[in-house]
Design an enzyme around this catalytic site. Structure first.
Site, PDB file in Angstrom:
ATOM      1  N   ARG A  39     -19.437  -7.930 -11.667  1.00  0.00           N
ATOM      2  CA  ARG A  39     -19.355  -9.124 -12.509  1.00  0.00           C
ATOM      3  C   ARG A  39     -18.139 -10.006 -12.247  1.00  0.00           C
ATOM      4  O   ARG A  39     -17.969 -11.040 -12.897  1.00  0.00           O
ATOM      5  CB  ARG A  39     -19.415  -8.751 -13.992  1.00  0.00           C
ATOM      6  CG  ARG A  39     -20.076  -9.845 -14.814  1.00  0.00           C
ATOM      7  CD  ARG A  39     -20.579  -9.440 -16.159  1.00  0.00           C
ATOM      8  NE  ARG A  39     -19.675  -8.675 -17.000  1.00  0.00           N
ATOM      9  CZ  ARG A  39     -19.644  -8.767 -18.326  1.00  0.00           C
ATOM     10  NH1 ARG A  39     -20.436  -9.620 -18.942  1.00  0.00           N
ATOM     11  NH2 ARG A  39     -18.845  -8.006 -19.038  1.00  0.00           N
ATOM     12  N   ASP A  40     -17.277  -9.635 -11.308  1.00  0.00           N
ATOM     13  CA  ASP A  40     -16.136 -10.500 -10.988  1.00  0.00           C
ATOM     14  C   ASP A  40     -15.800 -10.389  -9.498  1.00  0.00           C
ATOM     15  O   ASP A  40     -14.647 -10.210  -9.115  1.00  0.00           O
ATOM     16  CB  ASP A  40     -14.926 -10.118 -11.834  1.00  0.00           C
ATOM     17  CG  ASP A  40     -13.863 -11.217 -11.850  1.00  0.00           C
ATOM     18  OD1 ASP A  40     -14.210 -12.379 -11.540  1.00  0.00           O
ATOM     19  OD2 ASP A  40     -12.692 -10.911 -12.162  1.00  0.00           O
ATOM     20  N   VAL A  41     -16.850 -10.509  -8.672  1.00  0.00           N
ATOM     21  CA  VAL A  41     -16.663 -10.437  -7.219  1.00  0.00           C
ATOM     22  C   VAL A  41     -16.007 -11.721  -6.729  1.00  0.00           C
ATOM     23  O   VAL A  41     -16.514 -12.822  -6.954  1.00  0.00           O
ATOM     24  CB  VAL A  41     -18.021 -10.235  -6.506  1.00  0.00           C
ATOM     25  CG1 VAL A  41     -17.834 -10.237  -4.995  1.00  0.00           C
ATOM     26  CG2 VAL A  41     -18.671  -8.940  -6.964  1.00  0.00           C
ATOM     27  N   SER A  80     -15.426 -15.395 -12.850  1.00  0.00           N
ATOM     28  CA  SER A  80     -14.442 -16.370 -12.385  1.00  0.00           C
ATOM     29  C   SER A  80     -15.137 -17.664 -11.979  1.00  0.00           C
ATOM     30  O   SER A  80     -16.169 -17.645 -11.295  1.00  0.00           O
ATOM     31  CB  SER A  80     -13.650 -15.799 -11.210  1.00  0.00           C
ATOM     32  OG  SER A  80     -12.904 -14.670 -11.616  1.00  0.00           O
TER      33      SER A  80
END
Length: 254
Positions: A39-41, A80
């Site tokens: 969820r935050d690659v 992000s």
């Protein structure tokens, strides 16, 4: 890749880093009993050791994925800016394909050596995903790659890389590949790059002309038998050297 004075990474190094990160995400999606969505690659969450081996980091926003009887997980949007899956942003429906989209942004960032979002650039260039796909769909992705890579990327390797990024950045999650498919395509792009390097080395070796020695041994005597230069065998009906020279000296010739 940018924002520092460190030496530029080669295309082979960048591909290996992408492959390492893809392996990490593939394991999260398939390696455990439950699917884990990062969820935050993003590039800052891909760490490198002294050998440039990629490690996926920061699992603060990670979430268990859908179970077998679910298609998605309904959850508040987190991630992000610049890397967020637009479908997840609109519907608040999270799947592992949201990681795939974010990874597509990472691929473009690594290729072009610039941030995912750069407000200082002209409007059409601000978002690297949109700007990259603009040129990818026109078959001219090489126009926006990192200047340090110009002339050093095999065209087939770049084409496979661009196609992979384009699939990752598809508008709808069902149209995106799995991380396993992404990994396979990146490994293939690396093979194409390595094959081109080997071919170039072979060509250079084949085209190399050794230097002629500065001295040539003097022939002090010649055997009376004539040799066939092609087969390097004594001809059965060879003439003597005196016969050859007599024909040269005779003004009538042969």
């Amino acid at each position: 890749m940018y924002g520092s004075n460190l030496p530029s990474l080669s295309w082979k190094q960048r591909l290996e880093i992408c492959i390492g990160a893809a392996k990490g995400l593939h394991y999260l999606h398939t390696g455990a009993s439950d699917t884990i969505i990062h969820r935050d690659v993003k590039t800052t969450n891909i760490l490198l050791d002294e050998n440039f081996t990629a490690k996926v980091a920061d699992f603060g926003l990670s979430k268990l994925g859908p179970t077998l009887d679910q298609t998605h997980v309904s959850t508040a949007v987190k991630g992000s800016f610049g890397y967020l899956d637009p479908e997840y942003f609109r519907r608040q429906q999270l799947t592992e394909k949201s990681d795939v989209y974010s990874f597509g942004v990472v691929l473009m960032e690594i290729l072009c050596a610039r941030p995912a979002i750069n407000p200082a650039l002209p409007r059409e260039q601000v978002n690297i995903a949109e700007w990259g796909m603009y040129w990818q769909k026109r078959g001219q992705l090489q126009r926006i790659i990192d200047s340090n890579l110009v002339g050093l990327i095999n065209i087939d390797s770049l084409r496979k890389f661009g196609e992979t990024a384009e699939k990752c950045l598809a508008e709808h999650g069902v149209e995106r590949p799995t991380m396993g498919d992404v990994l396979w395509n990146l490994e293939y792009a690396l093979q194409l790059q390595e094959a081109s390097i080997q071919n170039d080395s072979s060509d250079n070796s084949a085209n190399h002309i050794p230097e002629i020695p500065g001295w040539i041994p003097q022939v002090e005597s010649v055997d009376t038998d004539c040799y066939d230069i092609v087969s390097d065998q004594v001809a059965s009906d060879a003439t003597t050297t005196s016969d050859v020279f007599s024909q040269i000296m005779d003004p009538r010739g042969r």
